[in-house]
Enzyme design. Sequence first.
Site, PDB file in Angstrom:
ATOM      1  N   HIS A 119       0.811  -1.226   0.000  1.00  0.00           N
ATOM      2  CA  HIS A 119       0.000   0.000   0.000  1.00  0.00           C
ATOM      3  C   HIS A 119       0.841   1.271   0.000  1.00  0.00           C
ATOM      4  CE1 HIS A 119      -3.579  -2.536   1.694  1.00  0.00           C
ATOM      5  NE2 HIS A 119      -3.394  -2.699   0.409  1.00  0.00           N
ATOM      6  N   THR A 191      -3.536  -8.495  10.856  1.00  0.00           N
ATOM      7  CA  THR A 191      -4.418  -7.924   9.822  1.00  0.00           C
ATOM      8  C   THR A 191      -5.816  -8.504   9.958  1.00  0.00           C
ATOM      9  OG1 THR A 191      -4.768  -7.592   7.444  1.00  0.00           O
ATOM     10  CG2 THR A 191      -3.670  -9.644   8.070  1.00  0.00           C
TER      11      THR A 191
HETATM   12  P1  OAD Z   1      -7.212  -3.448  10.425  1.00  0.00           P
HETATM   13  O1  OAD Z   1      -7.416  -2.271  11.307  1.00  0.00           O
HETATM   14  O2  OAD Z   1      -8.296  -3.818   9.501  1.00  0.00           O
HETATM   15  O3  OAD Z   1      -6.893  -4.724  11.324  1.00  0.00           O
HETATM   16  C1  OAD Z   1      -5.937  -4.670  12.355  1.00  0.00           C
HETATM   17  C2  OAD Z   1      -5.787  -6.056  12.923  1.00  0.00           C
HETATM   18  O4  OAD Z   1      -4.731  -6.025  13.875  1.00  0.00           O
HETATM   19  C3  OAD Z   1      -7.020  -6.582  13.644  1.00  0.00           C
HETATM   20  O5  OAD Z   1      -7.305  -7.902  13.183  1.00  0.00           O
HETATM   21  C4  OAD Z   1      -6.598  -6.600  15.115  1.00  0.00           C
HETATM   22  O6  OAD Z   1      -7.213  -7.641  15.859  1.00  0.00           O
HETATM   23  C5  OAD Z   1      -5.110  -6.827  14.981  1.00  0.00           C
HETATM   24  N1  OAD Z   1      -4.296  -6.404  16.133  1.00  0.00           N
HETATM   25  C6  OAD Z   1      -4.542  -5.427  17.036  1.00  0.00           C
HETATM   26  N2  OAD Z   1      -3.562  -5.343  17.938  1.00  0.00           N
HETATM   27  C7  OAD Z   1      -2.654  -6.293  17.604  1.00  0.00           C
HETATM   28  C8  OAD Z   1      -1.411  -6.720  18.151  1.00  0.00           C
HETATM   29  N3  OAD Z   1      -0.897  -6.149  19.235  1.00  0.00           N
HETATM   30  N4  OAD Z   1      -0.758  -7.740  17.539  1.00  0.00           N
HETATM   31  C9  OAD Z   1      -1.287  -8.326  16.443  1.00  0.00           C
HETATM   32  N5  OAD Z   1      -2.445  -7.976  15.886  1.00  0.00           N
HETATM   33  C10 OAD Z   1      -3.134  -6.974  16.449  1.00  0.00           C
HETATM   34  O7  OAD Z   1      -5.822  -3.212   9.658  1.00  0.00           O
HETATM   35  P2  OAD Z   1      -5.293  -3.932   8.331  1.00  0.00           P
HETATM   36  O8  OAD Z   1      -5.729  -5.325   8.253  1.00  0.00           O
HETATM   37  O9  OAD Z   1      -3.835  -3.630   8.227  1.00  0.00           O
HETATM   38  O10 OAD Z   1      -5.377   0.172   3.507  1.00  0.00           O
HETATM   39  O11 OAD Z   1      -6.047  -3.085   7.224  1.00  0.00           O
HETATM   40  C11 OAD Z   1      -5.772  -3.344   5.880  1.00  0.00           C
HETATM   41  C12 OAD Z   1      -5.813  -2.079   5.092  1.00  0.00           C
HETATM   42  O12 OAD Z   1      -7.021  -1.374   5.360  1.00  0.00           O
HETATM   43  C13 OAD Z   1      -4.741  -1.062   5.425  1.00  0.00           C
HETATM   44  O13 OAD Z   1      -3.520  -1.320   4.782  1.00  0.00           O
HETATM   45  C14 OAD Z   1      -5.344   0.214   4.948  1.00  0.00           C
HETATM   46  C15 OAD Z   1      -6.728   0.038   5.538  1.00  0.00           C
HETATM   47  O14 OAD Z   1      -7.733   0.784   4.973  1.00  0.00           O
HETATM   48  C16 OAD Z   1      -5.152   1.280   2.798  1.00  0.00           C
HETATM   49  O15 OAD Z   1      -4.956   2.361   3.306  1.00  0.00           O
HETATM   50  C17 OAD Z   1      -5.173   1.044   1.326  1.00  0.00           C
END
Ligand code: OAD
Length: 246
Positions: A119, A191
């Site tokens: 991204h 994620t």
């Molecule tokens: P999300 O906010 O959708 O998900 C974050 C994940 O991290 C969740 O499943 C949480 O349970 C987990 N989490 C929280 N704390 C944690 C920890 N200490 N250790 C491990 N995991 C933990 O974020 P992404 O999946 O990264 O895109 O979102 C994907 C994309 O959506 C991003 O890259 C961005 C966003 O819109 C763009 O900007 C194009």
Amino acid sequence: MQDKIKKARDAIQKACKIMVFTGAGISRESGVPTFREAGGLWDKFKVEDFATPEAFQQRPKEVWEWYRFRRNLMRKVKPNPAHYAVAELDERHDDFLLATQNIDNLHQIAGAKRVMELHGNIFRSYCMKCGYEADESVSELTGEVPSCTRDDCSGVMRPKVVWFGEQLDPDVLEQSFRFAAQADCCIVIGTSGLVYPAAQLPFLARRNDACVIEINPEPSAITPITDYFLQGPAGEIMPQLLEETR
Ligand code: OAD
């Protein structure tokens, strides 16, 4: 849990081709907010106001302000033990690839070398007219909406991130997809697995019979295809996955 961690550790040791796929959760313990959790970025801001080409076209100054605000936040944070553990895997394994959805640079600061930024990277910008790429100094110095500094271009600069409705860099996507489809181990960290095409990576690995290991305090859309779901914060669990082999 310890038994599952041991089994996952064994699978990593045995694997030849290892892919790590990360999301915002890996940077959570460093102080970077995630997107979809309570209090996350998409709780406070609307995607369509800040993270779409249309928003930038209509309100470039506000969009830049938002990215400067996020840059300032990300500039202050440091990698956590999970980033360092991923960097250690990169160093240790010949055939390794990290595909991250994060734009915060923390994997690279921790020392990871083979990184696909699906991204983009918040600290870089590019000119919408001539494609010239610059680091953050350009957009920080010029204030407002920065313009291209190459020759007499003066085109509008934008953050080098992928917005909703935009395609991912085809080379980055192709290399990541190809690697995932041949991987025999895929470690998914922090994620929700909801944003495509990135979220397809673990599914491609699974199709190749890869061992899929996930680290997350909560189940995600990827959890149903995992061999080992290691429930907990990445900063605590990732170092344990490497422990005995250190
Ligand atoms: P999300 O906010 O959708 O998900 C974050 C994940 O991290 C969740 O499943 C949480 O349970 C987990 N989490 C929280 N704390 C944690 C920890 N200490 N250790 C491990 N995991 C933990 O974020 P992404 O999946 O990264 O895109 O979102 C994907 C994309 O959506 C991003 O890259 C961005 C966003 O819109 C763009 O900007 C194009």
